[in-house]
Write an enzyme that holds these catalytic residues in place. Structure first.
Site, mmCIF file in Angstrom:
data_model
loop_
_atom_site.group_PDB
_atom_site.id
_atom_site.type_symbol
_atom_site.label_atom_id
_atom_site.label_comp_id
_atom_site.label_asym_id
_atom_site.label_seq_id
_atom_site.Cartn_x
_atom_site.Cartn_y
_atom_site.Cartn_z
ATOM 1 N N LYS A 28 15.548 35.105 -11.888
ATOM 2 C CA LYS A 28 14.370 34.525 -12.562
ATOM 3 C C LYS A 28 14.736 34.210 -14.018
ATOM 4 O O LYS A 28 15.399 35.011 -14.690
ATOM 5 C CB LYS A 28 13.216 35.543 -12.542
ATOM 6 C CG LYS A 28 12.029 35.166 -13.438
ATOM 7 C CD LYS A 28 11.323 33.906 -12.976
ATOM 8 C CE LYS A 28 10.223 33.491 -13.969
ATOM 9 N NZ LYS A 28 9.644 32.159 -13.620
ATOM 10 N N SER A 29 14.321 33.031 -14.500
ATOM 11 C CA SER A 29 14.640 32.662 -15.893
ATOM 12 C C SER A 29 14.196 33.772 -16.842
ATOM 13 O O SER A 29 13.025 34.183 -16.828
ATOM 14 C CB SER A 29 13.947 31.355 -16.275
ATOM 15 O OG SER A 29 14.492 30.269 -15.540
ATOM 16 N N ASN A 52 2.438 25.856 -9.594
ATOM 17 C CA ASN A 52 2.529 27.119 -10.324
ATOM 18 C C ASN A 52 2.436 26.894 -11.820
ATOM 19 O O ASN A 52 2.909 25.881 -12.345
ATOM 20 C CB ASN A 52 3.838 27.854 -9.969
ATOM 21 C CG ASN A 52 4.974 27.476 -10.905
ATOM 22 O OD1 ASN A 52 5.122 28.050 -11.994
ATOM 23 N ND2 ASN A 52 5.757 26.480 -10.520
ATOM 24 N N ASN A 111 17.670 26.979 -18.713
ATOM 25 C CA ASN A 111 16.483 26.279 -18.229
ATOM 26 C C ASN A 111 15.837 25.512 -19.378
ATOM 27 O O ASN A 111 15.253 26.115 -20.278
ATOM 28 C CB ASN A 111 15.499 27.309 -17.637
ATOM 29 C CG ASN A 111 14.260 26.662 -17.061
ATOM 30 O OD1 ASN A 111 14.052 25.461 -17.232
ATOM 31 N ND2 ASN A 111 13.447 27.443 -16.393
ATOM 32 N N CYS A 114 10.961 24.446 -18.314
ATOM 33 C CA CYS A 114 9.770 25.170 -17.864
ATOM 34 C C CYS A 114 8.536 24.432 -18.389
ATOM 35 O O CYS A 114 8.394 24.254 -19.607
ATOM 36 C CB CYS A 114 9.750 26.615 -18.366
ATOM 37 S SG CYS A 114 8.220 27.446 -17.885
ATOM 38 N N SER A 178 10.324 21.891 -11.187
ATOM 39 C CA SER A 178 9.060 21.395 -10.605
ATOM 40 C C SER A 178 8.600 20.139 -11.357
ATOM 41 O O SER A 178 8.975 19.907 -12.507
ATOM 42 C CB SER A 178 7.980 22.475 -10.739
ATOM 43 O OG SER A 178 7.799 22.828 -12.101
HETATM 44 O O1 LIG Z 1 11.010 26.555 -15.179
HETATM 45 C C1 LIG Z 1 9.985 26.904 -14.584
HETATM 46 N N1 LIG Z 1 9.459 26.096 -13.636
HETATM 47 C C2 LIG Z 1 8.304 26.377 -13.024
HETATM 48 O O2 LIG Z 1 7.828 25.570 -12.204
HETATM 49 N N2 LIG Z 1 7.649 27.550 -13.308
HETATM 50 C C3 LIG Z 1 8.307 28.571 -14.030
HETATM 51 C C4 LIG Z 1 7.348 29.422 -14.830
HETATM 52 O O3 LIG Z 1 6.224 28.963 -15.113
HETATM 53 O O4 LIG Z 1 7.776 30.528 -15.185
HETATM 54 N N3 LIG Z 1 9.358 28.084 -14.870
#
Ligand SMILES: O=C1NC(=O)NC(C(=O)O)N1
Length: 296
Positions: A28-29, A52, A111, A114, A178
């Site tokens: 997870k980031s 999300n 990343n 987000c 996403s």
């Molecule tokens: O990089 C992200 N992409 C997403 O779709 N959601 C997560 C997040 O909101 O933590 N982070």
């Protein structure tokens, strides 16, 4: 492998991944310190994917760095990826210095995409910031590093981001994150389905595959061949994996569908991809990787 964020936030999640038939995993980031993230409901499954607005809930960099260090001792031959998503440039540089100074010898995924930290624009949509971040990072970071990008929707943007990325010794580019800030509503209750951000959130799943394939193909055609591509977005079956590879992906990550199906997904996708390859007479991914044809 999994996409960052999906079933990879705890050591139990990660143990499940390393005992599965996934080819690799990503954590997870991480932010420097543990982070609670946005209020729930912050993720919703949809008929063909998910939305999300998690807001980077995670246990902090040390938690994930400890895990991958222990894993690389146990399984020195296996690939692992450590994802970082600093809220600020300083946070990213601080985390990358920690990783650089550690014994970690896997891949780092920075990343830049987000979409869910209120008030913070995605770095990936600010080309000047991308240059600023990568220049500062490669001033000291010598371990294999890639960036997780948002989707782009304009040919000039493909040209611009590729021209920037080609200036840096990137091990890989992971495309796409996403599709940011979609909106899903419940017409019966006349209400957004997510609580944070007025219901706006990143969209994943089958519906975003055409956007993901376009970004994989556009960047494969523009990036130096030394930069590998991880294709992410819209994968639910072996054909989707095949399509990502055909567009030029070297590896494929699965997010939403992995969230629903769990680790049996990797066995199913491997079987389905193998069946497609057998039908087509391919004995290796190299037989078709990146060989998408056009009609001209
Ligand atoms: O990089 C992200 N992409 C997403 O779709 N959601 C997560 C997040 O909101 O933590 N982070």
């Amino acid at each position: 492998m999994n996409a960052a964020g999906i079933r990879c936030a705890t050591t139990d999640d990660l143990d499940n991944l390393i005992t599965s038939n996934a080819g690799a995993y990503v954590t997870k980031s991480a932010t420097p310190d543990p982070r609670v993230g946005n209020p729930s409901p912050r993720m919703k499954g949809l008929p063909n994917g998910s939305i999300n607005a998690m807001g980077l809930p995670n246990h902090g960099l040390d938690y994930y760095l400890d895990y991958v260090l222990a894993d690389q001792k146990k399984r020195p031959d296996r690939m692992n990826f450590l994802s970082v998503a600093g809220i600020t440039l300083d946070d990213n540089l601080q985390m990358l210095h920690t990783i650089q100074d550690s014994a970690f010898n896997g891949f780092t995924e920075l990343n830049l995409s987000c979409p869910n930290v209120p008030g913070k624009p995605q770095v990936g949509y600010d080309f000047g910031r991308v240059q600023e971040v990568l220049t500062a990072v490669f001033d000291f970071f010598t371990k294999p590093l890639g960036v997780k990008l948002p989707p782009y929707f304009d040919m000039a943007h493909f040209d611009q981001i590729a021209a920037i990325l080609n200036r840096y010794p990137l091990a890989f580019v992971n495309t796409i994150n996403s599709v940011g800030n979609g909106l899903v509503i419940n017409a019966e209750t006349e209400t957004a389905v997510l609580k944070p951000k007025g219901g706006f959130g990143g969209i994943g799943g089958a519906s975003i595959k055409p956007i993901a394939l376009a970004n994989v193909r556009a960047l494969r055609l523009r990036l130096n061949p030394t930069i590998a591509i991880i294709g992410t977005g819209g994968v639910v079956n072996g054909q989707d994996v095949f399509e990502h590879l055909l567009c030029g992906a070297d590896m494929v990550q699965i997010g939403s569908k992995f969230g629903f199906e769990g680790t049996p997904l990797f066995d199913r996708l491997n079987q389905e991809l193998s069946a497609i390859m057998a039908t087509k007479g391919y004995t290796s991914i190299a037989d078709f990787k990146g060989k998408l044809k056009t009609l001209d």
